[in-house]
Design a protein around this motif. Structure first.
Motif, short mmCIF file in Angstrom:
data_model
loop_
_atom_site.label_atom_id
_atom_site.label_comp_id
_atom_site.label_asym_id
_atom_site.label_seq_id
_atom_site.Cartn_x
_atom_site.Cartn_y
_atom_site.Cartn_z
N TYR A 275 0.83 -1.21 0.00
CA TYR A 275 0.00 0.00 0.00
C TYR A 275 0.87 1.26 0.00
O TYR A 275 0.53 2.25 -0.67
CB TYR A 275 -0.94 0.00 1.21
CG TYR A 275 -2.03 1.04 1.12
CD1 TYR A 275 -3.15 0.79 0.34
CD2 TYR A 275 -1.93 2.26 1.78
CE1 TYR A 275 -4.16 1.74 0.23
CE2 TYR A 275 -2.92 3.21 1.67
CZ TYR A 275 -4.04 2.95 0.89
OH TYR A 275 -5.03 3.90 0.78
N HIS A 276 1.95 1.23 0.73
CA HIS A 276 2.85 2.38 0.78
C HIS A 276 3.42 2.68 -0.60
O HIS A 276 3.51 3.85 -1.02
CB HIS A 276 3.99 2.10 1.77
CG HIS A 276 4.90 3.26 1.99
ND1 HIS A 276 4.67 4.22 2.94
CD2 HIS A 276 6.05 3.63 1.36
CE1 HIS A 276 5.65 5.13 2.91
NE2 HIS A 276 6.50 4.78 1.96
N ILE A 277 3.79 1.64 -1.31
CA ILE A 277 4.33 1.82 -2.66
C ILE A 277 3.23 2.31 -3.61
O ILE A 277 3.44 3.23 -4.42
CB ILE A 277 4.93 0.50 -3.17
CG1 ILE A 277 6.16 0.12 -2.33
CG2 ILE A 277 5.31 0.59 -4.64
CD1 ILE A 277 6.67 -1.28 -2.59
N LYS A 278 2.06 1.71 -3.51
CA LYS A 278 0.95 2.04 -4.41
C LYS A 278 0.49 3.49 -4.25
O LYS A 278 0.12 4.16 -5.23
CB LYS A 278 -0.22 1.08 -4.14
CG LYS A 278 -1.47 1.36 -4.94
CD LYS A 278 -2.57 0.39 -4.53
CE LYS A 278 -3.89 0.72 -5.25
NZ LYS A 278 -4.98 -0.20 -4.81
N TYR B 152 -0.13 5.10 4.48
CA TYR B 152 -0.44 3.89 5.23
C TYR B 152 -1.95 3.85 5.48
O TYR B 152 -2.69 4.78 5.11
CB TYR B 152 0.31 3.85 6.56
CG TYR B 152 1.81 3.82 6.43
CD1 TYR B 152 2.48 2.63 6.20
CD2 TYR B 152 2.56 5.00 6.54
CE1 TYR B 152 3.87 2.60 6.09
CE2 TYR B 152 3.96 4.98 6.43
CZ TYR B 152 4.60 3.77 6.20
OH TYR B 152 5.96 3.74 6.09
N ARG B 153 -2.43 2.77 6.13
CA ARG B 153 -3.83 2.67 6.53
C ARG B 153 -3.91 2.39 8.02
O ARG B 153 -3.07 1.67 8.57
CB ARG B 153 -4.55 1.58 5.74
CG ARG B 153 -4.73 1.93 4.27
CD ARG B 153 -5.52 0.88 3.53
NE ARG B 153 -4.78 -0.35 3.33
CZ ARG B 153 -5.16 -1.33 2.51
NH1 ARG B 153 -6.29 -1.21 1.81
NH2 ARG B 153 -4.43 -2.42 2.37
N LYS C 65 8.69 -3.11 -5.53
CA LYS C 65 9.34 -1.85 -5.89
C LYS C 65 9.92 -1.19 -4.64
O LYS C 65 9.47 -1.45 -3.53
CB LYS C 65 8.33 -0.91 -6.57
CG LYS C 65 7.84 -1.40 -7.92
CD LYS C 65 6.87 -0.40 -8.54
CE LYS C 65 6.38 -0.89 -9.90
NZ LYS C 65 5.41 0.08 -10.50
N THR C 66 10.89 -0.31 -4.85
CA THR C 66 11.54 0.35 -3.71
C THR C 66 10.62 1.42 -3.13
O THR C 66 10.15 2.30 -3.86
CB THR C 66 12.85 1.02 -4.16
OG1 THR C 66 13.69 0.03 -4.75
CG2 THR C 66 13.56 1.65 -2.97
N PRO C 67 10.32 1.34 -1.82
CA PRO C 67 9.48 2.36 -1.18
C PRO C 67 10.31 3.62 -0.91
O PRO C 67 10.70 3.91 0.23
CB PRO C 67 9.03 1.68 0.11
CG PRO C 67 10.14 0.74 0.44
CD PRO C 67 10.71 0.28 -0.88
N SER C 68 10.57 4.38 -1.95
CA SER C 68 11.51 5.50 -1.86
C SER C 68 11.06 6.58 -0.87
O SER C 68 11.90 7.33 -0.37
CB SER C 68 11.71 6.12 -3.25
OG SER C 68 10.46 6.47 -3.83
#
Length: 795
Positions: free
Chosen positions: A471-474, A479-480, A603-606
């Motif tokens: 979710y953080h990446i999307k 966050y939730r 994917k990297t959570p930049s």
């Protein structure tokens, strides 16, 4: 006046009111009779318990449990198949759709025929009357009872539609033995769902409630066949079926032996029965995956049982919605080996499966970086001496490598630094309910299997972490609030993950991502070759675990879509020497993941990571003297300390010796940055890293040169040593160990200032001492000295 004018528009109503006024007693009697009639039919017709039934996500029967009264009675359906409906009506009650609960013509004909025959040869009851009779537990047939049935049947017609009455009949009609209801009968006698029944099968079941004893295999076949074929003929004559369908139906055989109900997910059934007894629950289980995983478990059980390992459990979770996709609570073993125990919910020693949670927590707190060197040396903490699985030491190892190799000593030292109480609170946030004792009860063994958890809670934890990262990446950094949610097995249930927030709930996405990167390489050091056996293109974060005594073997893995958890062992708690996470649980894990589509890596959570210059050798934040490399670290990573292992030293022009201003001209000195580990760490580290260079010695003509070159391996400061005895009862000597940077030096050993001996190359000194507190002193030939107090205890 106005009310009188209004009533005059309804003369019949006025006439009724006048009649009531003039006939009060008759009106009261009529009202009472009407009330008795209205309440004569119980609100709930059938109080019998139902079987607990679970279906797959696709509607296939997974398993069923017999009702508490010993009857196989499936819960009522909201519809019945048209074939059975037509067969039932034409066999039992052709005028069902036209009468109002009873059929006077049929009743008169039945009375005449029964009187002529002197016995009951024909029934005049409608389907509605039969529903009433079933609800009244088939009371003795008398004329008085028949009158009650008629009254209640008319009342039932007022309450329910014709369709609902048929549904009640189909759910509660007897079909022979302890089989009640159409759905169970379809499974028992034909092995299919009711809507899959053919015309011949539907006709067979339609005639059974009229004479349920005809169904017993090998008995009464001619009578049953005659009834069925007669009904088929009637259907053809009324153009319900055509001639070809009729001819084909006549050729179908009668049922010969009862079918066993599917038991595809028996342990999930037991779990559902505890929470939804007597209900039919459509689950989230994928029946195809469930069947294939059952097959995998059968194959491994056949293999492992030869080594007396009899139990296994597999749980698969859909990360997106926390739905359970597959639930295998145990292997297909026998009662002697606890086949009915649901291992998924049973508390078992966690082994090493909590190590990733500690690693992620320390990353998130800014206590370590992914490659921070962690000590891997002989360790004793308050009498607790952890050991690595292969009983070796690396001296120092990067934290993520310690995780991937599942090294125990670095994990214990990391937990000591992080704090047992702090980690315990994190585990409580993850709702690992079996970890419920005071943290002091577990101590540092918490990270090595000193606590118990279960496959359900552990898989839920990893699914929630994966979803947090997804979710953080999307959402580019969100966050939730309710991300850490419970697992679900009920189809149609929608999780409430709460509102979107910028605040993490337990762990940040960056720490989870870096932890998963480390988990991609998980393996035991002595089985590195095994990794090549697995498909390297299958990118999953996974962790194995083996409990003390080889009682529990774990493997838990995740990709972006699924979490799979495996447990292998004996439900009785009996350990087996060959039972390990990597050898027993990991092969099952990868076979299960092979059933799933391949997924690209996260994917990297930049938004939750930053780039920092780190020391290439120590993994700490780089200082000025470090060789530097850029790495991704969590946002709190800047809080970690800078590299403590690099220092500037001065060498002579030959770069063979260290020097100072007392022995070398400053202008001639060569200044270099040098990677220096503490003595004990260095002792083991240099044996595995041929590129490691110990500090050069000071040149002989240098004055005032001091260097730390020794350290105690065993014992550690202020520790207790317990004396042991051999088989003859003699007290064994205590073996003291020291690491020295120069193995050619001689060391001189003293206990309480009493000389005990000299060592060279291998600095191990066996001594026999009395109980009590003692001072150990070790001096090398250059006069360098180390001291340590220990307490000797007679166990």
């Amino acid at each position: 006046m106005i009310d009188k004018i209004k009533l005059e528009k309804y003369p019949k109503l006025v006439k009724l009111i006048n009649w009531v006024k003039t006939n009060r007693i008759k009106s009261i009697i009529g009202l009472v009779l009407l009330m008795v009639y209205y309440f004569s039919l119980p609100r709930t017709l059938f109080e019998e318990p139902f079987s607990t039934v679970i279906e797959s996500n696709e509607g296939d029967l997974l398993a069923a449990k017999i009702a508490r009264d010993g009857q196989w009675r499936f819960p009522e359906q909201d519809s019945i198949p048209d074939k059975f409906k037509q067969c039932l009506i034409y066999f039992e009650d052709e005028h069902f759709n036209y009468h109002f609960g009873f059929n006077p013509v049929a009743m008169v004909k039945a009375i005449k025929q029964n009187r002529s025959a002197g016995k009951v040869v024909r029934g005049g009851s409608t389907i509605t009357q039969q529903v009433v009779r079933l609800s009244r537990k088939n009371k003795k047939r008398t004329y008085f009872e028949k009158v009650i049935e008629i009254i209640l049947a008319t009342r039932l017609e007022f309450r329910h539609s014709k369709e609902r009455i048929l549904e009640l009949y189909a759910a509660h009609a007897p079909f022979g033995g302890n089989v009640v209801g159409l759905e169970m009968a379809a499974w028992r006698y034909f092995g299919v769902q009711p809507h899959q029944l053919s015309w011949a099968e539907s006709a067979t079941l339609a005639v059974l409630p009229n004479a349920p004893r005809l169904i017993y295999p090998g008995k009464n076949q001619l009578q049953l066949l005659k009834k069925r074929n007669g009904l088929l003929k009637k259907l053809m004559d009324n153009e319900i079926i055509d001639t070809m369908t009729y001819d084909l139906a006549l050729r179908e055989p009668l049922p010969q032996r009862p079918y066993l109900l599917p038991q595809i997910a028996p342990h999930l059934l037991e779990k559902v029965a505890l929470e939804h007894e007597g209900q039919k629950i459509k689950t989230t289980v994928n029946v195809s995956l469930q069947n294939r995983i059952n097959q995998i478990v059968r194959q491994y059980h056949s293999q492992y049982s030869q080594n007396e390992v009899h139990n296994m459990a597999v749980l698969m979770i859909d990360v997106k919605n926390r739905n359970i996709i597959s639930y295998v609570g145990n292997s297909p073993t026998d009662l002697m080996h606890d086949k009915d125990v649901d291992i998924i919910t049973a508390p078992r020693s966690t082994g090493s499966v909590l190590k990733p949670l500690l690693f992620a927590s320390m990353l998130d707190e800014g206590e370590i970086l992914p490659n921070t060197l962690v000590a891997d040396i002989p360790t004793q903490i308050s009498g607790y001496a952890p050991q690595n699985f292969n009983l070796t030491f690396d001296g120092a190892v990067p934290a993520q490598r310690a995780l991937s190799r599942s090294l125990n000593i670095p994990a214990v030292l990391m937990l000591q630094e992080h704090g047992v109480h702090k980690f315990y609170e994190t585990l409580q946030q993850f709702k690992l309910k079996n970890i419920n004792k005071h943290p002091d009860h577990y101590g540092l063994s918490l990270i090595l299997g000193g606590a118990e958890s279960n496959l359900w809670d552990l898989c839920r934890t990893y699914a929630n972490l994966t979803s947090t990262l997804n979710y953080h990446i999307k959402t580019f950094g969100k966050y939730r609030e309710n991300e850490f949610s419970e697992l679900n097995y009920q189809n149609g249930f929608e999780q409430d993950f709460g509102d979107e927030t910028s605040e993490k709930q337990i762990l940040g996405a960056g720490s989870i991502y870096l932890t998963y990167n480390a988990m991609k390489e998980v393996n035991r050091p002595e089985t590195d070759e095994a990794w090549r056996f697995y498909d390297s293109s299958m990118e999953i974060a996974w962790k194995t675990g083996t409990s003390f005594g080889n009682r529990d073997a774990w493997a838990i893995g995740t990709n972006s879509d699924y979490v799979v958890g495996i447990w292998v062992g004996n439900a009785s708690g009996e350990g087996r020497p060959e039972l390990t996470g990597i050898d027993s649980a990991a092969p099952v894990l990868f076979d299960v993941f092979n059933l799933l589509p391949r997924k690209r890596w996260f994917k990297t959570p930049s938004y939750d990571l930053q780039t920092a210059e780190c020391c290439a050798l120590s993994g700490h934040l780089a200082q000025d003297n470090c060789p530097k490399v850029e790495q991704l670290i969590p946002k709190n990573g800047k809080k970690t300390k800078v590299c403590p292992y690099h220092q500037l030293i001065h060498l002579d022009p030959s770069e063979q010796f260290r020097v100072n201003s007392t022995c070398e001209n400053v202008d001639s000195m060569v200044t270099k940055s040098w990677f220096v580990l503490p003595p004990v760490m260095e002792w083991y580290y240099k044996n595995l890293h041929i590129d490691y260079k110990p500090l050069p010695p000071f040149r002989n003509d240098c004055q005032g040169a001091q260097q730390t070159s020794m350290g105690f391996i065993y014992p550690k400061g202020n520790s207790k040593i317990y004396l042991t005895k051999n088989f003859e009862g003699k007290i064994q000597p205590v073996v003291l160990k020291v690491a020295h940077s120069n193995r050619d030096y001689k060391l001189f050993w003293y206990i309480d200032r009493e000389f005990k001996g000299t060592t060279q190359t291998f600095h191990e000194m066996p001594v026999v001492v009395n109980t009590g507190k003692h001072l150990i002193t070790v001096v090398d030939e250059k006069g360098n000295e180390i001291k340590q107090y220990v307490e000797i205890v007679n166990d």
